[in-house]
Design a protein around this motif. Structure first.
Motif, PDB file in Angstrom:
ATOM      1  N   ALA A 189      -1.328  -1.185  -3.975  1.00  0.00           N
ATOM      2  CA  ALA A 189      -1.907  -1.326  -2.476  1.00  0.00           C
ATOM      3  C   ALA A 189      -2.866  -1.967  -1.840  1.00  0.00           C
ATOM      4  O   ALA A 189      -3.038  -3.860  -0.998  1.00  0.00           O
ATOM      5  CB  ALA A 189      -2.386  -0.444  -1.740  1.00  0.00           C
ATOM      6  N   ASP A 190      -3.791  -2.927  -2.945  1.00  0.00           N
ATOM      7  CA  ASP A 190      -5.428  -3.551  -2.469  1.00  0.00           C
ATOM      8  C   ASP A 190      -4.779  -4.790  -3.751  1.00  0.00           C
ATOM      9  O   ASP A 190      -5.854  -5.859  -3.127  1.00  0.00           O
ATOM     10  CB  ASP A 190      -6.125  -3.793  -2.810  1.00  0.00           C
ATOM     11  CG  ASP A 190      -6.684  -2.778  -4.625  1.00  0.00           C
ATOM     12  OD1 ASP A 190      -5.306  -2.586  -5.587  1.00  0.00           O
ATOM     13  OD2 ASP A 190      -7.995  -2.932  -5.317  1.00  0.00           O
ATOM     14  N   THR A 191      -3.765  -4.953  -4.547  1.00  0.00           N
ATOM     15  CA  THR A 191      -3.766  -5.656  -4.735  1.00  0.00           C
ATOM     16  C   THR A 191      -2.336  -6.785  -4.120  1.00  0.00           C
ATOM     17  O   THR A 191      -1.594  -6.769  -3.908  1.00  0.00           O
ATOM     18  CB  THR A 191      -2.603  -5.927  -6.587  1.00  0.00           C
ATOM     19  OG1 THR A 191      -2.886  -4.442  -7.205  1.00  0.00           O
ATOM     20  CG2 THR A 191      -2.343  -7.006  -7.139  1.00  0.00           C
ATOM     21  N   GLN A 235       7.535   4.426  -5.971  1.00  0.00           N
ATOM     22  CA  GLN A 235       7.305   4.343  -4.422  1.00  0.00           C
ATOM     23  C   GLN A 235       5.324   4.947  -5.287  1.00  0.00           C
ATOM     24  O   GLN A 235       4.927   4.179  -4.215  1.00  0.00           O
ATOM     25  CB  GLN A 235       7.278   5.381  -3.487  1.00  0.00           C
ATOM     26  CG  GLN A 235       8.969   5.417  -3.094  1.00  0.00           C
ATOM     27  CD  GLN A 235      10.133   6.253  -2.325  1.00  0.00           C
ATOM     28  OE1 GLN A 235       9.672   7.762  -2.849  1.00  0.00           O
ATOM     29  NE2 GLN A 235      10.475   6.066  -1.189  1.00  0.00           N
ATOM     30  N   ARG A 285       5.343  -8.696   0.454  1.00  0.00           N
ATOM     31  CA  ARG A 285       5.635  -7.468   0.373  1.00  0.00           C
ATOM     32  C   ARG A 285       6.504  -7.050  -0.660  1.00  0.00           C
ATOM     33  O   ARG A 285       6.914  -8.314  -1.871  1.00  0.00           O
ATOM     34  CB  ARG A 285       6.850  -8.271   1.401  1.00  0.00           C
ATOM     35  CG  ARG A 285       7.540  -7.487   1.615  1.00  0.00           C
ATOM     36  CD  ARG A 285       9.324  -8.327   1.826  1.00  0.00           C
ATOM     37  NE  ARG A 285       9.739  -8.262   1.324  1.00  0.00           N
ATOM     38  CZ  ARG A 285      10.640  -7.504   0.597  1.00  0.00           C
ATOM     39  NH1 ARG A 285      10.711  -6.209   0.409  1.00  0.00           N
ATOM     40  NH2 ARG A 285      11.410  -8.668  -0.490  1.00  0.00           N
ATOM     41  N   ASP A 331       8.631  -3.825  -2.244  1.00  0.00           N
ATOM     42  CA  ASP A 331       8.595  -2.895  -2.223  1.00  0.00           C
ATOM     43  C   ASP A 331       9.102  -2.477  -3.189  1.00  0.00           C
ATOM     44  O   ASP A 331       9.419  -2.595  -4.363  1.00  0.00           O
ATOM     45  CB  ASP A 331      10.454  -3.321  -1.961  1.00  0.00           C
ATOM     46  CG  ASP A 331      11.416  -1.661  -1.223  1.00  0.00           C
ATOM     47  OD1 ASP A 331      12.121  -1.506  -2.090  1.00  0.00           O
ATOM     48  OD2 ASP A 331      10.653  -1.455   0.003  1.00  0.00           O
ATOM     49  N   VAL A 334       3.878   1.325  -5.186  1.00  0.00           N
ATOM     50  CA  VAL A 334       3.851   0.564  -4.696  1.00  0.00           C
ATOM     51  C   VAL A 334       2.004   0.900  -3.622  1.00  0.00           C
ATOM     52  O   VAL A 334       1.410   0.234  -3.217  1.00  0.00           O
ATOM     53  CB  VAL A 334       4.482   1.089  -3.063  1.00  0.00           C
ATOM     54  CG1 VAL A 334       4.164   0.160  -2.258  1.00  0.00           C
ATOM     55  CG2 VAL A 334       6.051   0.391  -3.882  1.00  0.00           C
ATOM     56  N   GLY A 335       2.106   2.171  -3.174  1.00  0.00           N
ATOM     57  CA  GLY A 335       0.804   2.729  -3.187  1.00  0.00           C
ATOM     58  C   GLY A 335      -0.627   2.313  -4.079  1.00  0.00           C
ATOM     59  O   GLY A 335      -1.648   1.798  -3.643  1.00  0.00           O
ATOM     60  N   TYR A 336      -0.314   2.548  -5.347  1.00  0.00           N
ATOM     61  CA  TYR A 336      -0.983   2.823  -6.363  1.00  0.00           C
ATOM     62  C   TYR A 336      -2.050   0.811  -6.252  1.00  0.00           C
ATOM     63  O   TYR A 336      -2.853   0.829  -6.317  1.00  0.00           O
ATOM     64  CB  TYR A 336      -0.685   2.547  -7.680  1.00  0.00           C
ATOM     65  CG  TYR A 336      -1.312   2.780  -8.416  1.00  0.00           C
ATOM     66  CD1 TYR A 336      -3.025   3.364  -9.127  1.00  0.00           C
ATOM     67  CD2 TYR A 336      -1.417   1.512  -9.626  1.00  0.00           C
ATOM     68  CE1 TYR A 336      -3.682   2.944  -9.990  1.00  0.00           C
ATOM     69  CE2 TYR A 336      -1.979   1.619 -10.862  1.00  0.00           C
ATOM     70  CZ  TYR A 336      -3.539   2.360 -11.372  1.00  0.00           C
ATOM     71  OH  TYR A 336      -3.767   2.531 -12.644  1.00  0.00           O
ATOM     72  N   THR A 358      -0.467   9.804  -6.964  1.00  0.00           N
ATOM     73  CA  THR A 358      -0.498   9.791  -5.258  1.00  0.00           C
ATOM     74  C   THR A 358      -1.908  10.838  -4.826  1.00  0.00           C
ATOM     75  O   THR A 358      -1.605  11.376  -3.866  1.00  0.00           O
ATOM     76  CB  THR A 358       0.535  10.319  -4.626  1.00  0.00           C
ATOM     77  OG1 THR A 358       1.447  11.455  -5.580  1.00  0.00           O
ATOM     78  CG2 THR A 358       1.787   9.243  -4.353  1.00  0.00           C
TER      79      THR A 358
END
Length: 469
Positions: free
Chosen positions: A160-162, A153, A166, A168, A156-158, A355
């Motif tokens: 975010a700019d890529t 998870q 979609r 998950d 996924v945030g890491y 995070t």
């Protein structure tokens, strides 16, 4: 100016810019120049000392970075005010300084990038201490897909700019670095006795090593200034019934190019027509992406691989692969059959690190430090045929007449500098260019790094009388 000229005349060794910096430093510490005194304009001092303005500017920059001088836009360069007395550093602070500045050394390895410590070391230590006190995933059970959920998870945030379409957490499989992730993708994709893997004409050598271990044949695809040539790719894919194409679209290793979106779209369409899977290695990108990933352009066949080795630290061996839509289960089976999963303390640490609120500032500081080192390379070697980007961890140097890549690498190593040649990135039977890759090393002192570049420049300026073999 007379004092600087006299002191400069006494400096008899080393590069001219360092000799001038030393002379000015002596003038300040010896009291000949006081805080607030204005230094001569660059061109005036250059004319007086019979050196180039660039040499004077570089000396001023060194002393400004040290805090001995202060540059004021529109006014000039001045001797800095005397610093207030400081307390002795604690042991922890001394260690932090060593990590940030590195030590002086004659032997400088420019083969692989060495990241600067911009604060991530202290953060990792603090997070390790917290995890040791109360490990979120415990320490008494086998790792697996479930135990790595928090880390996935965080990835996924890491990312975010890529531009990955979609995404998950269930699409992500954790790996022991990007090389392990590449190997997992190959294991999940390749079938048959002698599968064929396509790579760029000059490509990351890890692709070949992984393919060799899996008894796959590797076929290079010709390139132009934008990446693999679409027409050549289609012809070779059909001729060899290739199953997988490995490439780097954002920061091509070693040529640094970013593949334009139009070329990515053409490659994705060819992959559909020839039933090629694509693994995109995005390890060397430290800034924002320049275009969509192949997972976004071809979500049914685009595999994305990256790690934190070039963005935070290679020591943790934390990487990941993002599977195409509907292919994550095959990738998970490969990981579980090979090593069960990453050690839970590592996944706990990665989840906390990726995070953490300080992460964006750390990555920005890392980019700025890398850019500064790249500028140093350009300042030293820019008169030659050099490819570079401030957001990349290495440069590509096409050697001048008189030098072959292997001979230049041997000569550099004899001078205490290790580099990589074009042969490392090419097929065994290829006719490779006379070129070398020079990586950023922020693990040694800036003095040592600059001195290594000076030695490389001296070699370039003085090729052998005849071409070495």
């Amino acid at each position: 100016m007379d004092t600087i000229q006299d002191l400069y005349a006494r400096e008899t060794s080393g590069p001219k810019y360092r000799a001038l910096a030393s002379a000015i430093r002596q003038a300040v510490t010896g009291g000949a120049m006081a805080p607030g005194d204005r230094l001569p304009p660059v061109r005036d001092l250059a004319w007086r000392l019979q050196i180039t303005p660039g040499t004077v500017a570089r000396a001023y920059t060194i002393l400004t970075d040290e805090g001995a001088l202060v540059a004021e836009v529109g006014r000039g360069t001045f001797v800095a005010a005397a610093a207030e007395p400081t307390r002795p550093l604690t042991g922890i602070e001394v260690d932090a300084v060593r990590h940030n500045q590195g030590g002086d050394t004659h032997e400088v390895n420019l083969v692989s990038p060495h990241l600067p410590d911009v604060g991530q070391v202290a953060l990792i230590r603090a997070l390790l201490a917290q995890i040791a006190q109360d490990p979120p995933s415990g320490v008494m059970h086998y790792p697996g897909h479930a135990s790595g959920r928090a880390a996935r998870q965080a990835v996924v945030g890491y990312l975010a700019d890529t531009m990955l379409a979609r995404l998950d957490a269930e699409d992500i499989v954790l790996a022991h670095g990007a090389q392990n992730a590449v190997m997992m993708v190959m294991q999940a994709v390749l079938t048959g006795r002698r599968p064929v893997v396509l790579v760029e004409e000059l490509a990351y050598p890890g692709y070949r090593r992984a393919a060799d271990l899996l008894r796959a044949d590797v076929v290079p695809v010709p390139m132009d200034a934008h990446g693999v040539i679409p027409e050549a790719l289609e012809a070779i894919a059909r001729q060899h019934q290739a199953q997988l194409l490995c490439l780097s679209a954002e920061v091509q290793n070693p040529l640094l190019m970013a593949m334009p979106t139009e070329r990515r779209e053409a490659v994705a369409e060819i992959a559909r027509r020839t039933d090629l899977q694509i693994v995109e290695d995005d390890c060397y990108r430290i800034g924002p992406p320049s275009g969509p990933s192949f997972r976004a352009l071809a979500p049914e066949r685009g595999w994305y691989v990256a790690s934190i080795s070039k963005r935070l630290t290679p020591a943790l061996r934390f990487g990941f692969a993002v599977a195409p839509e509907g292919r994550a289960a095959a990738l998970r089976r490969t990981a579980e059959g090979g090593f069960f999963g990453l050690a839970t303390p590592i996944t706990d640490l990665a989840a906390a690190l990726l995070t953490h609120p300080r992460l964006p500032a750390l990555q920005q500081a890392l980019r700025e430090t890398v850019a500064d080192h790249v500028r140093a390379i350009v300042n030293a070697l820019g008169r030659y045929d050099l490819k570079w980007r401030e957001d990349a961890l290495y440069v590509w140097l096409n050697l001048p007449p008189g030098w072959r890549a292997s001979a230049f690498a041997r000569a550099a190593e004899a001078q205490g500098v290790q580099i990589r040649t074009a042969e490392d990135y090419a097929d065994r039977n290829a006719n490779t260019p006379h070129a070398v890759r020079i990586a950023v090393n922020a693990g040694v002192s800036r003095r040592s790094f600059d001195a290594a570049l000076d030695r490389l420049r001296h070699l370039l300026d003085n090729p052998p009388e005849r071409i070495a073999v």
